[in-house]
Enzyme design. Structure first.
Site, PDB file in Angstrom:
ATOM      1  N   GLU A 127      -0.527  -4.399 -22.837  1.00 25.98           N
ATOM      2  CA  GLU A 127      -0.392  -3.592 -24.065  1.00 25.98           C
ATOM      3  C   GLU A 127      -1.084  -4.296 -25.239  1.00 25.98           C
ATOM      4  O   GLU A 127      -1.872  -3.696 -25.973  1.00 25.98           O
ATOM      5  CB  GLU A 127       1.101  -3.368 -24.367  1.00 25.98           C
ATOM      6  N   HIS A 128      -0.810  -5.593 -25.391  1.00 24.66           N
ATOM      7  CA  HIS A 128      -1.467  -6.351 -26.472  1.00 24.66           C
ATOM      8  C   HIS A 128      -2.992  -6.305 -26.316  1.00 24.66           C
ATOM      9  O   HIS A 128      -3.717  -6.124 -27.279  1.00 24.66           O
ATOM     10  CB  HIS A 128      -1.024  -7.821 -26.416  1.00 24.66           C
TER      11      HIS A 128
END
Lengths: 424, 437
Positions: free
Chosen positions: A72-73
């Protein structure tokens, strides 16, 4: 353009539902009069998807804890810069979250929605990972993990999940640990991406004052998934028994903090899941809510305070009821709560209380429609649980007291567990 | 639907008995609300007492003399909600009571506003009293709870470090008083002196009422006629302006230790900008460029470039003219983090600001002002702030003022900003020596 229109006259809300040819599901909830517009692009993939088969390969792999969150990051990083920057330069507010079973990318804005929406659909389909940018992220996520290590509410909740679950990966820390993220590399991240970021495992939700064609045509234009494989999810069978009855940790807090709970291992989905979730909500509210005898007793004896809360989380692949807060004597509090639960199980909920709490909970649901963000999250969550968001009203009208008492009894056939954080 | 979705306004309905009543015009919400605020000067003598009052009101009232009775009634009213608590803005303390319920169109003909406001008035005007004080048994419980609550501030390390930084920085100013006071002051409270304070609140504190949602004129008039109608409010207390000026002789450095994983760095700055001055708008833009969003200097440099932190941000306290920069870091990286942060503050002073950064900030502030109008509580808070400073601004005019801010204005404000205090909450047993680059 083929889409379905669902109107909810009583609530004054309309949802449009569109099936993209790749299998990607798209929803638009029209929200008249609101300035805020939001779009979410999510995958039904989260921290608990830790063992799986990569497409084209028969062997199962076991990935390091925290990898969904790490991915996600990293998706925000693109070859020509950071996506966060690009959204903010258009006045939008971008973010993402990873939960047990979802990774969702979103933004909200008031102007230039179409530009932002195109960017969202584009970057989530195009990861750009390098050895260098993966390494760089370890420092940032490491500090995010450290922050949670100091968060007693978070710690006590994960300790409870560890007590409740023997096998189920819902107990895995969402962000992983300092050690586990060190094992993450570019190749593993791509394995996860290629497996779970496929249109049939994803959904787009838009909330705002839009005409459906304008949204769905942008989806048509932007969605170009190369990877259209089917995702097979498999979770280990969770036994009826709990892992451990009690877990204790010491942290820098002023007084003890506890979380107590029970797991629900019934496998339900669709409308049954909605009904079960609502019924358990009513039953738990009846037992522990501020209007209950138990709440008054515990409060008057100084065993709980205003921090007391409870949560009903019933989903397709996992479920639990959890409650807790600060208490000078968690064990005594837990004993009293257990006695009361046993009483409610045997006596059942009375009709007057059932009607009153159902009415109140339904009011809370209507109230939740004030929030654009909440509607978007709920639609995404409903889709991934194979339920229909606006069936909530129907579910309220269909559950009765007998059903409610029976699901409450069923769930509390399982043993409860207790996690406590004590001051140092 | 199709209720007026245009301009969000607050219309003054009446000033009566020392209470100002407003109606918020915005028709899109599914709920109606009444928000009541009493305002007092933040003081050591009264902060804790003011903070315990809403807790006592929440215990019930004459008609519903227990939490159980009160909550049961709220459930019957389709999950209506009455909440209460204290906040501080600058050197003022607000005691707020917030009632909300779903709009009558969803209740099959049942009318909720009158019923809910009766409940609110009962809690406010007829609390549970015996002899000359609050009901003793309830009072003892709430006093104990308040002590526990104050002690539990330590649980949230970020908020704890922020409030410790402010306590140290404003040590000899009223702003150092926490919004719910201190343990030692809570222990001075008893049922009698607290009831006397309650009398002061309802009789002398300036009061504001905001009504929002689909409430018909008849119900609003009924509310205005009945609210505090029997209370003699002939002598309303004067509210003091907050002082934003202070002579900084040297930067204070305070280190404290705790058994935690992550160090919390808080750097307190003074901006010397009044919330009512024209410089306030450039200050908001300044803060956005420095440490607001993901495009800000702090986010880019502390997080994205140096990978030192998950969060690095600056926040403004509008009324006191403070700016606090916060970041969670490894103890060993403290020197590095401070250097990077101070370099960004310096860059702001030099006007080292890209055109696209000022543009992004302005857009993001505009988005913020517009989306604020999608939250019923946020609208009330916005207008409350405007009425407090007598600014007369609404959402649209404030957006215009922000958009008019130039780079020069921002640099001018940047010159005024001065570091006052560096507070570091340090993990115990962490290496004392710092890494040097």
């Amino acid at each position: 353009m083929n889409y379905r229109t669902l109107t909810f006259d009583k609530l004054g809300e309309t949802i449009y539902e569109y099936d993209h040819k790749t299998g990607l599901k798209v929803f638009l909830a029209k929200k008249a009069g609101y300035n805020k517009k939001t779009a979410m692009f999510g995958t039904n993939y989260g921290s608990m998807d830790s063992v799986f088969k990569v497409q084209g390969n028969d062997k199962e792999i076991h990935v390091p804890d925290g990898i969904a969150h790490f991915l996600e990051h990293k998706l925000f990083e693109q070859e020509d810069g950071n996506m966060l920057d690009k959204f903010t330069s258009l006045g939008a507010s971008p973010n993402a979250f990873t939960s047990f079973s979802q990774t969702v990318y979103y933004f909200s804005c008031t102007d230039l929605f179409e530009d932002n929406f195109r960017m969202l659909l584009d970057y989530v389909q195009n990861p750009w990972l390098t050895d260098e940018n993966v390494e760089k992220e370890k420092g940032i996520i490491g500090q995010e993990i450290r922050m949670y290590e100091d968060n007693a509410d978070w710690r006590v909740f994960f300790n409870l999940l560890d007590c409740l679950y023997v096998n189920h990966p819902v107990k895995i820390e969402i962000a992983g640990t300092i050690e586990s993220i060190l094992k993450i590399n570019k190749e593993l991240l791509y394995d996860c991406y290629n497996t779970f970021y496929t249109p049939s495992n994803m959904a787009v939700v838009v909330v705002g004052d839009f005409e459906p064609e304008s949204i769905f045509s942008i989806v048509d234009e932007m969605i170009q998934f190369k990877n259209t494989g089917k995702v097979e999810k498999k979770y280990p069978d969770e036994p009826k028994e709990i892992n451990i009855e009690y877990k204790e940790q010491k942290l820098a807090v002023s007084m003890p903090l506890f979380n107590m709970g029970v797991k629900d291992i019934a496998k339900v989905s669709g409308f049954e899941l909605l009904k079960r979730r609502i019924a358990l909500g009513i039953a738990l509210y009846h037992t522990l809510g501020r209007s209950s005898d138990l709440y008054s007793r515990l409060y008057d004896e100084g065993l709980i305070n205003d921090s007391f809360h409870f949560d009903v989380s019933i989903n397709k692949n996992y479920g639990y009821l959890a409650w807790g807060g600060q208490s000078p004597d968690p064990k005594k509090t837990a004993d009293i709560i257990s006695e009361t639960i046993a009483e409610v199980k045997s006596k059942g909920i009375g009709q007057e209380a059932f009607d009153r709490i159902r009415k109140s909970q339904e009011g809370m649901f209507i109230r939740s429609l004030n929030s654009v963000d909440n509607i978007a999250r709920e639609i995404m969550d409903s889709y991934f649980n194979d339920t229909n968001y606006f069936d909530v009203g129907k579910a309220y009208s269909q559950i009765d007291i007998d059903y409610t008492n029976s699901v409450f009894r069923e769930v509390f056939e399982n043993q409860t567990a207790l996690a406590v954080i004590n001051p140092l | 639907m199709g209720l007026h979705s245009g301009k969000t306004t607050a219309e003054k309905l009446a000033v009566k008995n020392g209470i100002t009543f407003y109606r918020i015009n915005s028709g899109k919400f599914k709920t109606s609300r009444a928000d009541v605020f009493f305002v007092d000067n933040l003081s050591k003598e009264r902060a804790s007492g003011n903070a315990i009052l809403p807790l006592m009101m929440k215990r019930g009232c004459e008609s519903y003399p227990s939490v159980q009775a009160l909550e049961g009634k709220l459930e019957e009213l389709y999950g209506a909600d009455i909440n209460a608590g204290v906040t501080k803005k600058g050197e003022l303390q607000f005691i707020g009571f917030h009632m909300s319920h779903i709009s009558d169109r969803y209740t099959n003909g049942e009318r909720l506003f009158d019923q809910c406001s009766d409940l609110l008035m009962c809690m406010l005007e007829k609390p549970l009293i015996e002899k000359d004080g609050f009901k003793e048994s309830l009072f003892r419980q709430e006093r104990d709870n308040m002590v526990d609550y104050i002690r539990s501030r330590v649980n949230d390390k970020l908020r704890f470090s922020l409030s410790r930084c402010i306590e140290e920085m404003c040590a000899d100013e009223p702003y150092s008083i926490p919004e719910d006071g201190t343990e030692e002051d809570v222990l001075l409270l008893d049922p009698q002196n607290t009831l006397a304070l309650y009398q002061q609140m309802i009789k002398t504190y300036p009061a504001y009422v905001y009504i929002s949602g689909e409430v018909d004129d008849k119900s609003i008039q009924r509310f205005i006629d009945q609210f505090m109608a029997t209370v003699d409010r002939g002598n309303i207390k004067k509210i003091n302006p907050t002082n934003v000026n202070k002579d900084i002789k040297e930067v204070r450095k305070i280190d404290e230790q705790m058994d935690i994983s992550q160090g919390k760095l808080c750097m307190g700055f003074r901006t010397f900008v009044e919330p009512t001055s024209e410089e306030y708008y450039p200050l908001v833009v300044y803060n956005g460029i420095l440490g607001g969003d993901a495009h800000s200097k702090l986010f880019r440099n502390v997080r994205e470039k140096a990978s030192l932190a998950y969060y690095a941000q600056s926040v403004l306290e509008k009324y006191k003219g403070l700016m606090i920069i916060m970041s969670g870091i490894e103890a060993g990286n403290r020197g590095k983090a401070e250097d990077i942060i101070l370099k960004q503050v310096e860059a702001m002073k030099k006007g080292d600001i890209a055109k696209k950064d000022i543009e992004a900030t302005l857009k993001s502030l505009e988005t913020g002002m517009k989306t604020m109008q999608d939250g019923q509580g946020a609208i009330v808070d916005f207008f409350m702030s405007q009425h407090l400073t007598e600014s007369g601004e609404d959402f649209d005019s404030m957006i215009e003022k922000l958009k008019a801010v130039t780079l020069d204005d921002v640099v001018k404000v940047a010159q005024k900003v001065q570091l006052d205090t560096i507070y570091f909450l340090k993990p115990e047993g962490s290496r004392n020596e710092e890494e040097t680059i």
